[in-house]
Design an enzyme around this catalytic site. Structure first.
Site: not given
Length: 97
Positions: A23, A26
């Site tokens: 991600c 993230c």
């Protein structure tokens, strides 16, 4: 090792970061969380949970996307947010806890 329930039941606010290694947002949050820990020290505990390795917990906690954040204190959910969060938002929510 303490259970999830024990960890979120402390007097110290616990910021949970549900993330995934694949991600991009993230990854963007990693330096923000490091700065948060540097700034607040023992005032907060940051718990990073990889949703791919902890699917059951992510499902139980109703995590629909990553990054997802939750702040717990004394076992109660104080705040929940998703997506990239600015440092000041996380600090403000922890201060409220």
């Amino acid at each position: 090792m303490a259970s999830f329930k024990e960890i979120i039941s402390t007097d110290t606010p616990v910021l949970i970061d549900f993330f995934a290694t694949w991600c991009g947002p993230c990854q963007t949050m990693m330096p923000v969380l490091e700065k948060l820990k540097d700034d607040l020290g023992d005032e907060v505990r940051i718990l990073k949970i990889d949703v791919d390795k902890n699917k059951a917990l992510a499902t139980q906690m109703n995590v629909r996307g990553v990054p997802a954040f939750m702040i717990y204190k004394k076992g109660k959910l104080i705040w929940k947010g998703s997506g990239v969060q600015p440092l000041h938002v996380l600090k403000d929510e922890i201060a409220k806890a």
